[in-house]
Design an enzyme around this catalytic site. Structure first.
Site, PDB file in Angstrom:
ATOM      1  N   ASP A  48     -26.059  35.745  97.662  1.00 11.23           N
ATOM      2  CA  ASP A  48     -25.669  36.796  98.494  1.00 11.23           C
ATOM      3  C   ASP A  48     -25.854  37.972  97.630  1.00 11.23           C
ATOM      4  O   ASP A  48     -25.433  39.190  97.930  1.00 11.23           O
ATOM      5  CB  ASP A  48     -24.431  36.607  99.198  1.00 11.23           C
ATOM      6  CG  ASP A  48     -23.323  36.419  97.921  1.00 11.23           C
ATOM      7  OD1 ASP A  48     -23.235  36.166  97.031  1.00 11.23           O
ATOM      8  OD2 ASP A  48     -22.101  36.462  98.885  1.00 11.23           O
ATOM      9  N   SER A  49     -25.998  37.888  96.300  1.00 14.31           N
ATOM     10  CA  SER A  49     -26.524  38.980  95.632  1.00 14.31           C
ATOM     11  C   SER A  49     -27.438  39.775  95.890  1.00 14.31           C
ATOM     12  O   SER A  49     -27.541  41.034  95.653  1.00 14.31           O
ATOM     13  CB  SER A  49     -26.858  38.736  94.012  1.00 14.31           C
ATOM     14  OG  SER A  49     -27.644  37.557  93.938  1.00 14.31           O
ATOM     15  N   ASP A  87     -26.792  30.723  99.986  1.00 15.56           N
ATOM     16  CA  ASP A  87     -25.653  30.950  99.201  1.00 15.56           C
ATOM     17  C   ASP A  87     -24.868  31.681 100.592  1.00 15.56           C
ATOM     18  O   ASP A  87     -25.272  32.368 101.142  1.00 15.56           O
ATOM     19  CB  ASP A  87     -25.733  32.364  98.235  1.00 15.56           C
ATOM     20  CG  ASP A  87     -24.440  32.296  97.577  1.00 15.56           C
ATOM     21  OD1 ASP A  87     -23.539  31.464  97.556  1.00 15.56           O
ATOM     22  OD2 ASP A  87     -24.578  33.714  96.671  1.00 15.56           O
ATOM     23  N   LYS A 117     -24.506  26.738  98.799  1.00 17.64           N
ATOM     24  CA  LYS A 117     -23.360  26.765  97.698  1.00 17.64           C
ATOM     25  C   LYS A 117     -22.208  27.900  98.539  1.00 17.64           C
ATOM     26  O   LYS A 117     -22.476  28.802  99.123  1.00 17.64           O
ATOM     27  CB  LYS A 117     -23.853  27.940  96.752  1.00 17.64           C
ATOM     28  CG  LYS A 117     -22.901  28.123  95.600  1.00 17.64           C
ATOM     29  CD  LYS A 117     -23.635  28.737  94.249  1.00 17.64           C
ATOM     30  CE  LYS A 117     -23.866  30.380  94.506  1.00 17.64           C
ATOM     31  NZ  LYS A 117     -22.486  31.071  94.718  1.00 17.64           N
ATOM     32  N   GLU A 119     -18.505  29.674  97.155  1.00 20.34           N
ATOM     33  CA  GLU A 119     -17.445  30.176  96.094  1.00 20.34           C
ATOM     34  C   GLU A 119     -15.994  29.545  96.215  1.00 20.34           C
ATOM     35  O   GLU A 119     -15.505  29.663  97.299  1.00 20.34           O
ATOM     36  CB  GLU A 119     -17.473  31.659  96.047  1.00 20.34           C
ATOM     37  CG  GLU A 119     -18.719  32.219  95.647  1.00 20.34           C
ATOM     38  CD  GLU A 119     -18.658  33.845  95.588  1.00 20.34           C
ATOM     39  OE1 GLU A 119     -17.491  34.341  95.374  1.00 20.34           O
ATOM     40  OE2 GLU A 119     -19.688  34.395  95.513  1.00 20.34           O
ATOM     41  N   GLU A 186     -19.752  30.706  86.347  1.00 22.73           N
ATOM     42  CA  GLU A 186     -20.392  31.933  86.059  1.00 22.73           C
ATOM     43  C   GLU A 186     -19.088  32.616  85.179  1.00 22.73           C
ATOM     44  O   GLU A 186     -17.900  32.564  85.496  1.00 22.73           O
ATOM     45  CB  GLU A 186     -20.268  32.780  87.557  1.00 22.73           C
ATOM     46  CG  GLU A 186     -20.851  34.117  87.127  1.00 22.73           C
ATOM     47  CD  GLU A 186     -21.001  35.060  88.412  1.00 22.73           C
ATOM     48  OE1 GLU A 186     -21.029  34.435  89.509  1.00 22.73           O
ATOM     49  OE2 GLU A 186     -21.225  36.126  88.140  1.00 22.73           O
TER      50      GLU A 186
HETATM   51  O1  KIV Z   1     -25.272  35.361  94.671  1.00 22.55           O
HETATM   52  C1  KIV Z   1     -25.578  34.974  93.743  1.00 22.55           C
HETATM   53  O2  KIV Z   1     -26.605  35.398  93.146  1.00 22.55           O
HETATM   54  C2  KIV Z   1     -24.494  34.059  93.153  1.00 22.55           C
HETATM   55  C3  KIV Z   1     -24.659  34.017  91.560  1.00 22.55           C
HETATM   56  C4  KIV Z   1     -24.050  35.270  90.987  1.00 22.55           C
HETATM   57  C5  KIV Z   1     -24.277  32.812  90.930  1.00 22.55           C
HETATM   58  O3  KIV Z   1     -23.808  33.536  93.806  1.00 22.55           O
END
Ligand code: KIV
Length: 290
Positions: A48-49, A87, A117, A119, A186
Site C-alpha cells: 500500500d506504499s 498488502d 499481508k 500489519e 520493518e
Molecule cells: O506498503 C509497503 O510497501 C509495505 C512495506 C513498507 C513493507 O508494507
C-alpha cells in the site's frame, strides 16, 4: 523468467529449510513487474506504499481496496510466476475478522494473488487466524507498521528498548501461532531480527532489519531514485533511474523547442503515387463543392 515454474509455498519453505535467502521487492505496475520477473525476484509485495510512490499521497492511509486490486492485477500480468502478495490497505481488516477475510479473498479472486499481508501483532491475531482458516496464506508485518505511524511516533526504528523489543518478539510468536506463513520485520534493530529469526519456524523477511533474516525486501522506488520526497537509510540505491529519466525529459523539451526532434526515422511516409492520387481527389472534391 520464461522457464521458471510458478513459485509456491513448498518452494519457499524448501529455500527456508535449506538456509537459502529469499528475494523480495515491492512492485506496483506491469513494466516493472516484467523486469522483476526477468531478474528472478521470488516474492513481490504490491504494497500500500503505492499510495505514496505511485499516487502521491502523504501516507498510505487513503489507499483503497480498488486501488490495490487494480495494481495487483497489473503486476500479476507482468510477473506470472512470482509469489504475489497483496498488502491489505488501511481499515480493510482492522474493523473485524469478517472484513479481513472478505478483503483478503478479493486479492485472491480478482488479482490472482498468492497471499496477503497485514500489519500488527497480537491485536491482529484473530484476523490472521480467520484469513488463514479461509485458506489464504497471510504474512505478518511487525516493527514499523506505516498504517500506525501516528501512534508509533512517526517513521522510526521500533524495538530499541528492552520492553518494546520483548513485545515485538512475543508478537512474532503469536502471529506464527495464528498461522502466518512468514513475517516481515520493518526497521527493528538487527539483534532483535536475529532473535526472532532464531526462534521462528517460518521465514522472516527483513526490511531495514539487518542480515540475519531468511530474506530481504526493499522498496523498489528507493532502489532507483524514483521517490523524490525522501530516501530512507535502509534503502541501498542500485541506480539513479530518476536522474536518467529527468535528463531525458529535459533533452526532449529542448529538442522540441529547437526542432531537432523529430528526425527522418521518427515519422511515417506515403508513396508518391498514392499522395498524387490523394491530391487529385482533394482537388476534384473541392471543385465539385464550388
Ligand atoms: O506498503 C509497503 O510497501 C509495505 C512495506 C513498507 C513493507 O508494507
Amino acid at each position: 523468467m520464461a522457464d521458471r515454474k510458478k513459485i509456491n509455498l513448498p518452494y519457499l519453505y524448501k529455500k527456508y529449510a535449506d538456509g537459502e535467502p529469499i528475494t523480495m521487492l515491492t512492485c506496483y505496475d506491469y513494466p516493472t513487474a516484467y523486469l522483476q520477473e526477468e531478474a528472478g525476484i521470488e516474492m513481490i509485495l504490491v504494497g500500500d506504499s503505492l499510495g505514496m510512490t505511485m499516487l502521491g499521497y502523504e501516507s498510505t492511509l487513503p489507499v483503497t481496496m480498488n486501488d490495490m486490486i487494480r495494481h495487483s492485477q497489473a503486476v500479476r500480468r507482468g510477473a506470472p510466476t512470482v509469489w504475489l502478495i497483496g498488502d491489505m490497505p488501511y481499515m480493510t481488516y482492522q474493523p473485524c475478522v469478517e472484513d479481513a477475510i472478505r478483503n483478503a479473498g478479493r486479492f485472491m479472486a480478482e488479482a490472482s494473488c498468492d497471499a496477503v499481508k497485514l500489519e500488527g501483532g497480537r491485536e491482529m491475531a484473530d484476523r490472521m487466524a480467520g484469513i488463514v482458516a479461509a485458506g489464504i496464506p497471510c504474512m505478518g508485518h511487525l516493527g514499523l507498521t506505516p498504517q500506525s505511524a501516528s501512534s508509533l511516533g512517526g517513521f522510526r526504528v521500533q524495538g530499541r528498548d528492552a520492553a518494546r523489543a520483548a513485545r515485538i518478539i512475543e508478537d512474532a510468536k503469536i502471529l506464527e501461532e495464528a498461522g502466518a506463513y512468514s513475517i516481515l520485520l520493518e526497521m527493528v534493530p538487527e539483534r532483535i531480527c536475529q532473535l526472532i529469526t532464531e526462534r521462528a519456524h517460518i521465514p522472516i523477511i527483513s526490511l531495514g532489519s539487518g542480515p540475519h533474516a531468511n530474506g530481504q525486501l526493499l522498496i523498489y522506488h528507493d532502489m532507483f531514485g524514483l521517490y523524490p520526497r525522501f530516501k530512507p537509510k535502509m534503502a541501498k540505491v542500485y541506480g539513479n533511474a530518476g536522474e536518467v529519466i529527468l535528463n531525458g525529459l529535459k533533452d526532449y523539451v529542448k529538442e522540441v523547442i529547437d526542432q531537432s526532434f523529430p528526425q527522418r526515422e521518427h515519422w511515417f511516409t506515403m508513396k508518391d503515387d498514392d499522395y498524387d492520387d490523394l491530391l487529385q481527389h482533394l482537388a476534384e472534391s473541392e471543385h465539385n463543392d464550388d
